[in-house]
Design a protein around this motif. Structure first.
Motif, PDB file in Angstrom:
ATOM      1  N   ILE A 133       0.625  -1.553  -0.449  1.00 53.71           N
ATOM      2  CA  ILE A 133       0.260   0.116  -0.202  1.00 53.71           C
ATOM      3  C   ILE A 133       0.871   1.417   0.268  1.00 53.71           C
ATOM      4  CG2 ILE A 133      -2.023   1.437   1.132  1.00 53.71           C
ATOM      5  CD1 ILE A 133      -3.070  -1.007   2.452  1.00 53.71           C
ATOM      6  N   VAL A 134       1.686   1.218   0.841  1.00 56.47           N
ATOM      7  CA  VAL A 134       2.916   2.668   0.966  1.00 56.47           C
ATOM      8  C   VAL A 134       3.373   2.045  -0.742  1.00 56.47           C
ATOM      9  CG1 VAL A 134       5.024   3.158   2.083  1.00 56.47           C
ATOM     10  CG2 VAL A 134       2.491   2.490   3.104  1.00 56.47           C
ATOM     11  N   GLY A 135       3.926   1.496  -0.629  1.00 54.92           N
ATOM     12  CA  GLY A 135       4.479   1.429  -1.898  1.00 54.92           C
ATOM     13  C   GLY A 135       4.130   2.199  -3.605  1.00 54.92           C
ATOM     14  N   VAL A 136       2.958   1.621  -3.989  1.00 57.93           N
ATOM     15  CA  VAL A 136       1.565   2.409  -4.709  1.00 57.93           C
ATOM     16  C   VAL A 136       1.975   4.091  -4.145  1.00 57.93           C
ATOM     17  CG1 VAL A 136      -0.250   1.532  -5.982  1.00 57.93           C
ATOM     18  CG2 VAL A 136       0.833   0.068  -5.173  1.00 57.93           C
ATOM     19  N   LEU A 137       1.576   3.760  -2.789  1.00 58.03           N
ATOM     20  CA  LEU A 137       1.288   5.282  -2.206  1.00 58.03           C
ATOM     21  C   LEU A 137       1.674   6.164  -3.266  1.00 58.03           C
ATOM     22  CD1 LEU A 137      -0.965   7.187  -0.887  1.00 58.03           C
ATOM     23  CD2 LEU A 137       0.624   6.489   1.564  1.00 58.03           C
ATOM     24  N   LEU A 138       3.474   5.840  -2.503  1.00 55.75           N
ATOM     25  CA  LEU A 138       4.034   6.862  -3.078  1.00 55.75           C
ATOM     26  C   LEU A 138       4.948   6.735  -4.767  1.00 55.75           C
ATOM     27  CD1 LEU A 138       7.058   5.205   0.108  1.00 55.75           C
ATOM     28  CD2 LEU A 138       6.369   7.438  -0.897  1.00 55.75           C
ATOM     29  N   THR A 139       4.958   5.351  -5.427  1.00 54.54           N
ATOM     30  CA  THR A 139       4.769   5.797  -7.028  1.00 54.54           C
ATOM     31  C   THR A 139       3.745   5.752  -7.717  1.00 54.54           C
ATOM     32  OG1 THR A 139       4.729   2.803  -6.921  1.00 54.54           O
ATOM     33  CG2 THR A 139       6.798   3.463  -6.117  1.00 54.54           C
ATOM     34  N   VAL A 140       2.926   5.927  -7.444  1.00 58.54           N
ATOM     35  CA  VAL A 140       1.651   6.258  -8.492  1.00 58.54           C
ATOM     36  C   VAL A 140       1.270   7.547  -7.396  1.00 58.54           C
ATOM     37  CG1 VAL A 140      -0.768   5.246  -8.970  1.00 58.54           C
ATOM     38  CG2 VAL A 140       1.269   4.048  -8.869  1.00 58.54           C
ATOM     39  N   VAL A 141       0.154   7.431  -6.115  1.00 52.33           N
ATOM     40  CA  VAL A 141      -0.429   7.892  -6.175  1.00 52.33           C
ATOM     41  C   VAL A 141      -0.069   9.675  -5.789  1.00 52.33           C
ATOM     42  CG1 VAL A 141      -2.142   8.963  -4.014  1.00 52.33           C
ATOM     43  CG2 VAL A 141      -2.015   6.450  -5.167  1.00 52.33           C
ATOM     44  N   PHE A 142       1.138   9.512  -5.607  1.00 53.43           N
ATOM     45  CA  PHE A 142       2.195  11.228  -4.796  1.00 53.43           C
ATOM     46  C   PHE A 142       2.377  11.397  -6.113  1.00 53.43           C
ATOM     47  CE2 PHE A 142       3.300  10.182  -0.167  1.00 53.43           C
ATOM     48  CZ  PHE A 142       1.778  10.094   0.426  1.00 53.43           C
ATOM     49  N   PRO A 143       2.877  11.301  -7.398  1.00 49.12           N
ATOM     50  CA  PRO A 143       3.147  11.710  -8.727  1.00 49.12           C
ATOM     51  C   PRO A 143       1.978  12.042  -9.420  1.00 49.12           C
ATOM     52  CG  PRO A 143       4.596  10.086  -8.622  1.00 49.12           C
ATOM     53  CD  PRO A 143       3.468   9.952  -7.319  1.00 49.12           C
ATOM     54  N   VAL A 144       0.758  11.355  -9.160  1.00 46.90           N
ATOM     55  CA  VAL A 144      -0.834  12.530  -9.625  1.00 46.90           C
ATOM     56  C   VAL A 144      -1.493  12.985  -8.512  1.00 46.90           C
ATOM     57  CG1 VAL A 144      -3.336  11.109 -10.293  1.00 46.90           C
ATOM     58  CG2 VAL A 144      -1.224   9.561 -10.370  1.00 46.90           C
ATOM     59  N   ILE A 145      -1.270  13.087  -7.270  1.00 47.03           N
ATOM     60  CA  ILE A 145      -1.712  14.289  -6.604  1.00 47.03           C
ATOM     61  C   ILE A 145      -0.478  15.679  -7.322  1.00 47.03           C
ATOM     62  CG2 ILE A 145      -1.534  15.147  -4.388  1.00 47.03           C
ATOM     63  CD1 ILE A 145      -2.112  12.312  -3.388  1.00 47.03           C
ATOM     64  N   SER A 146       0.431  15.292  -7.405  1.00 45.36           N
ATOM     65  CA  SER A 146       1.051  16.087  -7.509  1.00 45.36           C
ATOM     66  C   SER A 146       0.919  16.759  -9.267  1.00 45.36           C
ATOM     67  CB  SER A 146       2.923  16.135  -7.598  1.00 45.36           C
ATOM     68  OG  SER A 146       3.513  15.305  -8.425  1.00 45.36           O
ATOM     69  N   TRP A 147       0.777  15.870  -9.808  1.00 46.82           N
ATOM     70  CA  TRP A 147       0.446  16.552 -11.321  1.00 46.82           C
ATOM     71  C   TRP A 147      -0.935  16.751 -11.709  1.00 46.82           C
ATOM     72  CZ3 TRP A 147      -1.973  13.100 -15.633  1.00 46.82           C
ATOM     73  CH2 TRP A 147      -2.238  13.817 -16.386  1.00 46.82           C
ATOM     74  N   THR A 148      -2.213  16.531 -11.117  1.00 42.11           N
ATOM     75  CA  THR A 148      -3.117  16.988 -10.640  1.00 42.11           C
ATOM     76  C   THR A 148      -3.752  18.008  -9.812  1.00 42.11           C
ATOM     77  OG1 THR A 148      -3.610  15.737  -8.949  1.00 42.11           O
ATOM     78  CG2 THR A 148      -4.360  15.090 -11.218  1.00 42.11           C
ATOM     79  N   GLY A 149      -2.700  18.674  -8.817  1.00 40.58           N
ATOM     80  CA  GLY A 149      -2.522  19.665  -7.875  1.00 40.58           C
ATOM     81  C   GLY A 149      -3.397  19.344  -6.478  1.00 40.58           C
ATOM     82  N   HIS A 150      -4.419  18.306  -6.397  1.00 40.72           N
ATOM     83  CA  HIS A 150      -5.211  18.208  -5.505  1.00 40.72           C
ATOM     84  C   HIS A 150      -5.017  16.605  -4.716  1.00 40.72           C
ATOM     85  CE1 HIS A 150      -8.187  16.144  -7.768  1.00 40.72           C
ATOM     86  NE2 HIS A 150      -8.265  17.129  -8.999  1.00 40.72           N
ATOM     87  N   LEU A 151      -5.746  16.465  -3.558  1.00 37.84           N
ATOM     88  CA  LEU A 151      -6.410  16.065  -3.082  1.00 37.84           C
ATOM     89  C   LEU A 151      -6.754  14.808  -3.391  1.00 37.84           C
ATOM     90  CD1 LEU A 151      -4.421  16.797   0.608  1.00 37.84           C
ATOM     91  CD2 LEU A 151      -3.191  15.964  -1.434  1.00 37.84           C
ATOM     92  N   PHE A 152      -7.427  14.415  -4.171  1.00 34.39           N
ATOM     93  CA  PHE A 152      -9.064  13.755  -4.261  1.00 34.39           C
ATOM     94  C   PHE A 152      -8.018  12.424  -4.377  1.00 34.39           C
ATOM     95  CE2 PHE A 152     -12.216  11.639  -7.266  1.00 34.39           C
ATOM     96  CZ  PHE A 152     -13.110  11.705  -6.279  1.00 34.39           C
ATOM     97  N   TRP A 153      -7.550  11.989  -5.756  1.00 33.10           N
ATOM     98  CA  TRP A 153      -7.413  11.055  -5.717  1.00 33.10           C
ATOM     99  C   TRP A 153      -6.507  10.189  -4.845  1.00 33.10           C
ATOM    100  CZ3 TRP A 153     -10.181   8.965  -8.656  1.00 33.10           C
ATOM    101  CH2 TRP A 153     -10.688   9.220 -10.463  1.00 33.10           C
ATOM    102  N   GLY A 154      -5.899  10.819  -3.866  1.00 29.81           N
ATOM    103  CA  GLY A 154      -5.068   9.832  -2.639  1.00 29.81           C
ATOM    104  C   GLY A 154      -6.118   9.717  -2.113  1.00 29.81           C
ATOM    105  N   ILE A 155      -7.280  10.530  -1.460  1.00 30.45           N
ATOM    106  CA  ILE A 155      -8.067  10.227  -0.373  1.00 30.45           C
ATOM    107  C   ILE A 155      -8.866   9.483  -0.808  1.00 30.45           C
ATOM    108  CG2 ILE A 155     -10.134  10.619   0.361  1.00 30.45           C
ATOM    109  CD1 ILE A 155      -8.620  14.167   0.248  1.00 30.45           C
TER     110      ILE A 155
END
Length: 142
Positions: A22-44
């Motif tokens: 879970i943490v690995g996917v969060l760091l490698t996929v979700v955080f880049p998507v959050i930084s690219w889109t600019g909001h936290l919706f997908w991370g949540i």
């Protein structure tokens, strides 16, 4: 007793692997998507979905412990409810004003987090007092 220790260790290893994934996917996929889109919706949304297998693991642990120590079944059920309640508290704490925009939800979140922590400590204390397998917990740590 050896069977219980082995099952507890196997569950703990599986749980560690799940959390690592879970943490690995969060760091490698979700955080880049959050930084690219600019909001936290997908991370949540990801955190909310990732908490489902965590609760499934908690349910597996509860069933395993009930089978190995039936006199404490009521404590294990209480612990399972506490784990699920902690998950809800964790999700509310992480929403980052993205899903719940009102101040009332933050007050509810703080209350849920406080009650969840209190429930967990209380149940854990009572279970350790009543559990005849208490030495196995010390062996698991060592």
């Amino acid at each position: 007793m050896k069977e219980r220790i082995e099952q507890e260790r196997a569950w703990f290893r599986s749980f560690q692997q799940l959390i690592f994934g879970i943490v690995g996917v969060l760091l490698t996929v979700v955080f880049p998507v959050i930084s690219w889109t600019g909001h936290l919706f997908w991370g949540i949304v990801y955190i909310g979905l990732a908490l489902v297998p965590v609760n499934v693991m908690y349910m597996r642990r509860s069933r395993m412990r009930q089978a190995l120590n039936p006199p404490l079944a009521h404590r294990y059920r209480q612990q399972l409810w506490s784990d699920c309640f902690n998950t809800i508290a964790f999700f509310i704490a992480l929403n980052g004003r993205e899903l719940f925009e009102s101040n009332e939800w933050y007050i509810v979140g703080i209350v849920v987090i406080g009650v969840a922590g209190w429930m967990t400590m209380r149940i854990e204390k009572r279970m350790k007092e009543e559990d005849v397998w208490r030495p196995t917990y010390e062996q698991l740590r060592g």
